[in-house]
Scaffold this motif. Structure first.
Motif, PDB file in Angstrom:
ATOM      1  N   TYR A 434     -37.883  -1.484 -18.715  1.00 32.07           N
ATOM      2  CA  TYR A 434     -38.458  -2.384 -19.442  1.00 32.07           C
ATOM      3  C   TYR A 434     -37.900  -2.749 -20.916  1.00 32.07           C
ATOM      4  CZ  TYR A 434     -41.220  -3.282 -15.388  1.00 32.07           C
ATOM      5  OH  TYR A 434     -41.497  -3.274 -14.066  1.00 32.07           O
ATOM      6  N   LEU A 435     -37.933  -1.394 -21.634  1.00 34.18           N
ATOM      7  CA  LEU A 435     -37.794  -1.551 -23.315  1.00 34.18           C
ATOM      8  C   LEU A 435     -36.529  -1.435 -23.660  1.00 34.18           C
ATOM      9  CD1 LEU A 435     -41.003   0.660 -24.006  1.00 34.18           C
ATOM     10  CD2 LEU A 435     -40.809  -1.722 -23.900  1.00 34.18           C
ATOM     11  N   ALA A 436     -35.726  -0.789 -22.927  1.00 36.24           N
ATOM     12  CA  ALA A 436     -34.395  -0.420 -23.588  1.00 36.24           C
ATOM     13  C   ALA A 436     -33.066  -0.986 -22.668  1.00 36.24           C
ATOM     14  CB  ALA A 436     -34.074   1.249 -23.481  1.00 36.24           C
ATOM     15  N   SER A 437     -33.292  -1.646 -21.698  1.00 38.35           N
ATOM     16  CA  SER A 437     -32.410  -2.462 -20.955  1.00 38.35           C
ATOM     17  C   SER A 437     -31.545  -3.486 -22.009  1.00 38.35           C
ATOM     18  CB  SER A 437     -32.879  -3.128 -19.710  1.00 38.35           C
ATOM     19  OG  SER A 437     -33.285  -4.605 -20.228  1.00 38.35           O
ATOM     20  N   GLY A 530     -41.227  -8.552 -18.296  1.00 33.70           N
ATOM     21  CA  GLY A 530     -40.167  -7.950 -19.120  1.00 33.70           C
ATOM     22  C   GLY A 530     -41.504  -7.702 -20.001  1.00 33.70           C
ATOM     23  N   VAL A 531     -41.120  -6.588 -20.824  1.00 31.29           N
ATOM     24  CA  VAL A 531     -42.084  -6.182 -21.748  1.00 31.29           C
ATOM     25  C   VAL A 531     -41.115  -5.791 -22.971  1.00 31.29           C
ATOM     26  CG1 VAL A 531     -43.707  -4.187 -22.549  1.00 31.29           C
ATOM     27  CG2 VAL A 531     -43.023  -4.552 -19.981  1.00 31.29           C
ATOM     28  N   GLY A 532     -41.735  -6.131 -23.965  1.00 32.35           N
ATOM     29  CA  GLY A 532     -41.184  -6.031 -25.684  1.00 32.35           C
ATOM     30  C   GLY A 532     -42.381  -5.308 -26.544  1.00 32.35           C
ATOM     31  N   ILE A 533     -41.709  -4.461 -27.348  1.00 31.66           N
ATOM     32  CA  ILE A 533     -42.538  -3.888 -28.298  1.00 31.66           C
ATOM     33  C   ILE A 533     -42.138  -3.930 -29.647  1.00 31.66           C
ATOM     34  CG2 ILE A 533     -43.609  -1.445 -29.053  1.00 31.66           C
ATOM     35  CD1 ILE A 533     -43.867  -0.806 -26.025  1.00 31.66           C
ATOM     36  N   ASP A 534     -42.742  -4.328 -30.503  1.00 31.52           N
ATOM     37  CA  ASP A 534     -42.382  -4.447 -31.911  1.00 31.52           C
ATOM     38  C   ASP A 534     -43.631  -4.340 -32.896  1.00 31.52           C
ATOM     39  OD1 ASP A 534     -39.449  -5.099 -33.191  1.00 31.52           O
ATOM     40  OD2 ASP A 534     -40.899  -5.861 -34.382  1.00 31.52           O
ATOM     41  N   GLU A 535     -43.329  -4.243 -34.199  1.00 29.76           N
ATOM     42  CA  GLU A 535     -44.388  -4.329 -35.135  1.00 29.76           C
ATOM     43  C   GLU A 535     -44.653  -5.890 -35.217  1.00 29.76           C
ATOM     44  OE1 GLU A 535     -44.017  -1.955 -38.818  1.00 29.76           O
ATOM     45  OE2 GLU A 535     -42.155  -1.292 -37.922  1.00 29.76           O
ATOM     46  N   ASN A 536     -43.798  -6.828 -35.012  1.00 26.64           N
ATOM     47  CA  ASN A 536     -44.111  -8.009 -35.175  1.00 26.64           C
ATOM     48  C   ASN A 536     -44.084  -8.883 -33.838  1.00 26.64           C
ATOM     49  OD1 ASN A 536     -43.020 -10.825 -34.965  1.00 26.64           O
ATOM     50  ND2 ASN A 536     -42.861 -10.787 -37.236  1.00 26.64           N
ATOM     51  N   ALA A 544     -39.293  -9.227 -24.898  1.00 28.98           N
ATOM     52  CA  ALA A 544     -40.202  -9.267 -23.583  1.00 28.98           C
ATOM     53  C   ALA A 544     -39.372 -10.398 -22.580  1.00 28.98           C
ATOM     54  CB  ALA A 544     -41.609  -9.583 -23.681  1.00 28.98           C
ATOM     55  N   ILE A 545     -39.024 -11.337 -23.379  1.00 30.00           N
ATOM     56  CA  ILE A 545     -38.334 -12.624 -22.349  1.00 30.00           C
ATOM     57  C   ILE A 545     -37.185 -12.063 -22.102  1.00 30.00           C
ATOM     58  CG2 ILE A 545     -37.601 -14.735 -22.726  1.00 30.00           C
ATOM     59  CD1 ILE A 545     -39.901 -15.442 -24.237  1.00 30.00           C
ATOM     60  N   ILE A 546     -36.374 -11.508 -23.076  1.00 27.37           N
ATOM     61  CA  ILE A 546     -35.076 -10.945 -22.720  1.00 27.37           C
ATOM     62  C   ILE A 546     -35.079  -9.975 -21.759  1.00 27.37           C
ATOM     63  CG2 ILE A 546     -33.049  -9.765 -23.746  1.00 27.37           C
ATOM     64  CD1 ILE A 546     -33.407 -11.473 -26.170  1.00 27.37           C
ATOM     65  N   SER A 547     -36.224  -8.994 -21.928  1.00 29.31           N
ATOM     66  CA  SER A 547     -36.168  -7.921 -20.830  1.00 29.31           C
ATOM     67  C   SER A 547     -36.610  -8.319 -19.270  1.00 29.31           C
ATOM     68  CB  SER A 547     -37.395  -6.953 -21.202  1.00 29.31           C
ATOM     69  OG  SER A 547     -38.067  -6.338 -20.208  1.00 29.31           O
TER      70      SER A 547
END
Ligand code: KIV
Ligand code: ZN
Length: 564
Positions: A434-437, A530-536, A544-547
């Motif tokens: 999910y995160l590094a793809s 999809g999952v995205g993690i960020d400070e922002n 997340a959308i790109i994941s």
């Protein structure tokens, strides 16, 4: 094939006690505990403890809260004799603890035993002889009268010898060894005779210890035997009835609990059920059984692991991983349905409310265990356990449908490896999927801009080696990004969007926000997260959308047109 049992073994006959009271009683207070770890426990070890180990265990037993501790068999072993002397002369016995020593009912052994106790403040002298027909007839060839006489003469000798040491407060304990296989009227006769010989009174009670030396019947029989004695002993108010159950049938704890309901006052046993053959009754289980019934056991097992490790060191015997309350696996659920119920139980449990978590009869924290190993993941596990670990260890609270999706991903890995998954393994899989793809797409950067009332966005994406800026407008950054994607042929629809802040246990560095986006290609039913993690949070959402696009796979790429 086992032999026909009836040709070889006899059922234990029932006790005639039609008005037995114990079945409708409950245990409402802790019994007097007596640890025989340093005697019965020690004499059953491959390698009996040396004095250093004995002293360490003695001190631990005092710390746990035992007030009576059988420290050895001084007339049978020089090590034990020296240990008793060491305890007394080096001042190791706390003022509220009484040591106990065992002796056979034989004159020279009794004399040595009393000698070993010289100078002690208070002591229990424990005299025993076997009373069952098997021992009277097969082992000793003694009549009933001779067996009683042996016990009475021994008690009188103890009485005479201790009178020479008035500086010590003396307590007598008598055990009709093999009590539970002895005819009840004979056990009663010998116990009454011994009580008289000691001249026990309500202020100078004798301890009558009624052992199941070899456990030979169902626990209700032992309870009946104890209730029968409790009701028939001539000077009940001058007697402490003590239990000493062994575990040959695996029911020592049950027998002890029922016998306490039947009127006993005291329990002898060992930590983790050490002792001859299958062991003595397990005092840890006994105490924590009381605790989980809301009764103060008056023994402190708030760090039961430390106790277990010390006992293992001293005995060289490991505590079984499924040992009640203390085994490594007893607070662990692998099965999916159990994990799910535990997870819900934890969520519903209020800090000061009565404990009510399914499958966990005891709060692991009460015995110093953490919750870390409660949920473990193997091929039997389901989404609940995986979600629990992702939340509690990694700070990711997954939406329900993502839990299902991710569980299937984990299952594939498990089918391939066949092994248990650690929380680290789960994180690596989650990260990888999910995160590094980065294929086919990877997020690089974005800029927001305003255009009239619309929100505009420019996003720099990688597709393999190539980088492209794509631009779109919408009623918010995500909507704008969807329009930007549509312009390059990626027509996807957002089915669900959630964003969550991450807990302090998060594994993703300083990241504070986690976005979950569920997409499907327009006109198609397959959805994926999809999952995205960020400070922002906006960056997290774009990631997340790109994941999710990457997980949607080939169809998306096929429609992708190079941006101008
Ligand atoms: O099991 C037993 O009967 C004993 C006695 C010495 C009390 O250990
Ligand atoms: Zn024993």
């Amino acid at each position: 094939m086992l032999k026909q049992p009836a040709t070889k073994y006899r059922a234990f006959p029932p006790i005639s006690l039609p008005d037995r009271q114990w079945p409708s009683r409950t245990i409402t207070q802790a019994p007097i505990w007596m640890s025989t770890d340093l005697r019965d426990g020690n004499q059953s070890l491959f390698e009996p403890m040396n004095s250093t180990q004995k002293l360490r265990l003695f001190q631990e037993l005092c710390t746990i809260g035992f007030k009576e501790i059988e420290v050895g068999f001084p007339s049978a072993s020089q090590t034990d004799f020296n240990f008793v002397r060491q305890l007394i002369t080096e001042g190791h016995i706390p003022s509220d603890v009484t040591i106990e020593v065992l002796t056979q009912a034989r004159e020279h052994l009794i004399r040595q035993t009393i000698e070993s106790l010289s100078g002690v403040k208070r002591a229990i002298v424990h005299v025993y002889n076997a009373t069952s027909p098997q021992f009277r007839d097969v082992v000793f060839s003694l009549s009933q009268a001779e067996v009683i006489d042996l016990a009475v003469q021994s008690v009188k000798l103890v009485k005479t010898l201790v009178a020479e040491h008035p500086e010590t407060e003396w307590v007598l304990q008598y055990s009709p060894e093999t009590f539970s296989m002895t005819e009840l009227d004979f056990a009663l006769a010998i116990c009454n005779a011994v009580t008289d010989a000691w001249e026990a009174t309500p202020s100078n009670k004798i301890i009558l210890n009624l052992p199941a030396t070899v456990e030979a019947a169902t626990p209700n029989i032992y309870a009946d035997q104890i209730e029968w004695m409790h009701r028939h002993l001539a000077k009940r108010d001058s007697i402490i009835i003590s239990l000493h159950p062994h575990n040959d049938r695996g029911t020592a704890v049950a027998a002890t609990e029922l016998a306490l309901m039947a009127g006993a006052d005291r329990v002898e046993g060992c930590l983790f059920g050490h002792g001859e053959r299958t062991g003595n009754v397990d005092l840890v289980t006994m105490a924590l059984n009381l605790y989980t019934q809301g009764v103060d056991p008056e023994l402190d097992f708030s760090n039961v692991n430390a106790v277990a490790r010390l006992v293992e060191e001293c005995t060289q015997l490991p505590v079984h991983p499924r040992h009640p309350y203390v085994g490594d696996l007893v607070f662990t659920a692998f099965s999916g349905s159990h994990q799910d119920a535990i997870k819900k139980g934890f969520a519903a449990q209020k800090p000061d409310a009565i404990w009510n978590v399914p499958y966990l009869p005891l709060d692991p924290a009460d015995v110093g265990r953490t919750y870390d190993s409660v949920i473990r993941v193997n091929s039997q596990s389901g989404k609940g356990g995986i979600a629990y670990l992702m939340e509690h260890v990694h700070g990711i609270v997954m939406p329900r449908r993502l839990q299902i999706e991710f569980a299937a991903v984990v299952q594939q890995h498990m089918d391939a490896s066949g092994q248990e998954m650690s929380s680290e393994d789960l994180w690596n899989i989650f990260n990888q999927h999910y995160l590094a793809s980065t294929t086919p797409f990877a997020y690089q950067q974005h800029h927001l801009f305003e255009h009239g009332h619309a929100q505009g966005i420019r996003v720099l994406m990688n597709r393999q080696e190539e980088q492209h800026w794509i631009t779109g407008e919408g009623n918010g950054p995500i909507d704008a990004f969807m329009h930007a994607l549509a312009q390059v042929g990626i027509e996807v629809k957002v089915h669900s969007y959630e964003e969550r802040s991450m807990s302090s246990s998060a594994s993703a560095g300083n990241a504070k926000a986690c976005a979950f986006v569920e997409l499907a290609q327009v006109g198609q039913s397959t959805m994926t997260y999809g999952v995205g993690i960020d400070e922002n949070i906006i960056t997290a959402s774009l990631k997340a959308i790109i994941s999710s696009l990457n997980r949607l796979g080939d169809g998306v790429v096929a429609n992708y047109q190079k941006a101008a």
